[in-house]
Design a protein around this motif. Structure first.
Motif, PDB file in Angstrom:
ATOM      1  N   LEU A  91     -28.969 -15.548  -9.514  1.00  0.00           N
ATOM      2  CA  LEU A  91     -29.433 -16.619  -8.639  1.00  0.00           C
ATOM      3  C   LEU A  91     -28.551 -16.816  -7.417  1.00  0.00           C
ATOM      4  N   GLY A  92     -27.376 -16.176  -7.398  1.00  0.00           N
ATOM      5  CA  GLY A  92     -26.480 -16.341  -6.269  1.00  0.00           C
ATOM      6  C   GLY A  92     -25.941 -17.751  -6.141  1.00  0.00           C
ATOM      7  N   VAL A  93     -25.615 -18.364  -7.260  1.00  0.00           N
ATOM      8  CA  VAL A  93     -25.156 -19.748  -7.250  1.00  0.00           C
ATOM      9  C   VAL A  93     -24.112 -19.954  -8.334  1.00  0.00           C
ATOM     10  N   ASN A  94     -23.198 -20.883  -8.108  1.00  0.00           N
ATOM     11  CA  ASN A  94     -22.212 -21.238  -9.118  1.00  0.00           C
ATOM     12  C   ASN A  94     -22.020 -22.755  -9.115  1.00  0.00           C
ATOM     13  N   GLU A  95     -22.063 -23.335 -10.304  1.00  0.00           N
ATOM     14  CA  GLU A  95     -21.861 -24.776 -10.441  1.00  0.00           C
ATOM     15  C   GLU A  95     -20.552 -25.029 -11.181  1.00  0.00           C
ATOM     16  N   ILE A 108     -21.244 -27.158  -6.057  1.00  0.00           N
ATOM     17  CA  ILE A 108     -22.169 -26.030  -6.142  1.00  0.00           C
ATOM     18  C   ILE A 108     -21.909 -25.101  -4.958  1.00  0.00           C
ATOM     19  N   ASP A 109     -21.737 -23.820  -5.258  1.00  0.00           N
ATOM     20  CA  ASP A 109     -21.561 -22.799  -4.222  1.00  0.00           C
ATOM     21  C   ASP A 109     -22.773 -21.871  -4.229  1.00  0.00           C
ATOM     22  N   TYR A 110     -23.188 -21.462  -3.032  1.00  0.00           N
ATOM     23  CA  TYR A 110     -24.380 -20.637  -2.879  1.00  0.00           C
ATOM     24  C   TYR A 110     -24.054 -19.411  -2.030  1.00  0.00           C
ATOM     25  N   ALA A 111     -24.412 -18.234  -2.538  1.00  0.00           N
ATOM     26  CA  ALA A 111     -24.378 -17.039  -1.711  1.00  0.00           C
ATOM     27  C   ALA A 111     -25.545 -17.134  -0.721  1.00  0.00           C
ATOM     28  N   PRO A 112     -25.578 -16.297   0.317  1.00  0.00           N
ATOM     29  CA  PRO A 112     -26.745 -16.295   1.208  1.00  0.00           C
ATOM     30  C   PRO A 112     -28.039 -16.126   0.412  1.00  0.00           C
ATOM     31  N   TYR A 113     -28.959 -17.043   0.611  1.00  0.00           N
ATOM     32  CA  TYR A 113     -30.251 -17.083  -0.085  1.00  0.00           C
ATOM     33  C   TYR A 113     -30.111 -17.376  -1.580  1.00  0.00           C
TER      34      TYR A 113
END
Length: 224
Positions: free
Chosen positions: A75-79, A100-105
């Motif tokens: 999902l390209g995300v980390n909580e 919450i961190d998000y990679a591109p898209y």
């Protein structure tokens, strides 16, 4: 006149009673640091409390929200959570933050916090966020594009999501009004159960071929 006074007094009493029943009871001590060992502890709100006289700064401190999380996943995300499990001093205080961190898209797919509302602050990047009302309001989508410094609120118990629509990393802080909000993602909950729900039933419920349901169950159960 006495009848009117009685009715007014009764209305005020009813209002006060309603307000009192809608809030948590007042604290009977300054702190209630959560412990897992019941020895010499008092069970309060799902956790045992340490003797307040033994409270120390370390029970009210957590340094994990200051750095980005690993977003190298599907999902390209980390909580990064900072609930009562990470900060024992949150016990009974009715709050919990996380990052919450998000990679591109990258995205946090539609999910629900059954026990809390959420206030969401963008630290960097551009995020498309929103929630969906219940059938009482015709399942209406309420969504907005957020930039750095923007704030959005997700009401308790409603499906909501976040999606990084930019080409760079994004990050946000979030706070919820309970020490342990809980979370479930409908897709994971429905297709990733142990044991699996009958594919024919789910196929009819979601207008899907049972073969597609089985494929989804295999993916969610195995974490693909």
């Amino acid at each position: 006149m006495k009848v009117i006074q009685f009715l007014i007094g009764f209305a005020l009493l009813a209002l006060a009673s309603s307000l009192a029943s809608a809030t948590d009871p007042g604290h009977l001590q300054d702190v209630c640091v959560a412990i897992n060992d019941p020895k010499d502890g008092v069970f309060v709100n799902g956790k045992f409390c340490k003797d307040p006289k033994l409270a120390r700064a370390k029970y009210f401190f957590f340094s994990g929200l200051g750095k980005p999380g690993n977003t190298a996943n599907r999902l390209g995300v980390n909580e990064t959570d900072a609930n009562v499990e990470q900060i024992p001093g949150l016990n009974t205080l009715g709050i919990s933050p996380f990052r919450i961190d998000y990679a591109p898209y990258g995205q946090r797919p539609p999910h629900i916090h059954p026990r809390a509302s959420e206030i969401f602050l963008v630290l960097e990047g551009t995020l498309y966020v929103g929630f969906v009302t219940s059938d009482q309001l015709n399942n209406t989508l309420i969504a907005k594009v957020l930039n750095k410094g923007y704030v959005f609120v997700f009401p308790q118990g409603l499906i909501h999501f976040q999606f990084n629509i930019g080409k760079t990393n994004a990050a946000a802080y979030s706070a919820l009004n309970i020490q342990f909000p809980g979370e479930f993602t409908p897709a994971n909950t429905v297709f990733g159960t142990h044991p699996s729900i009958n594919p024919d039933f789910l196929g009819k419920a979601f207008l899907l071929d049972p073969k597609i349901v089985k494929d989804l169950q295999n993916k969610f159960i195995n974490g693909n």
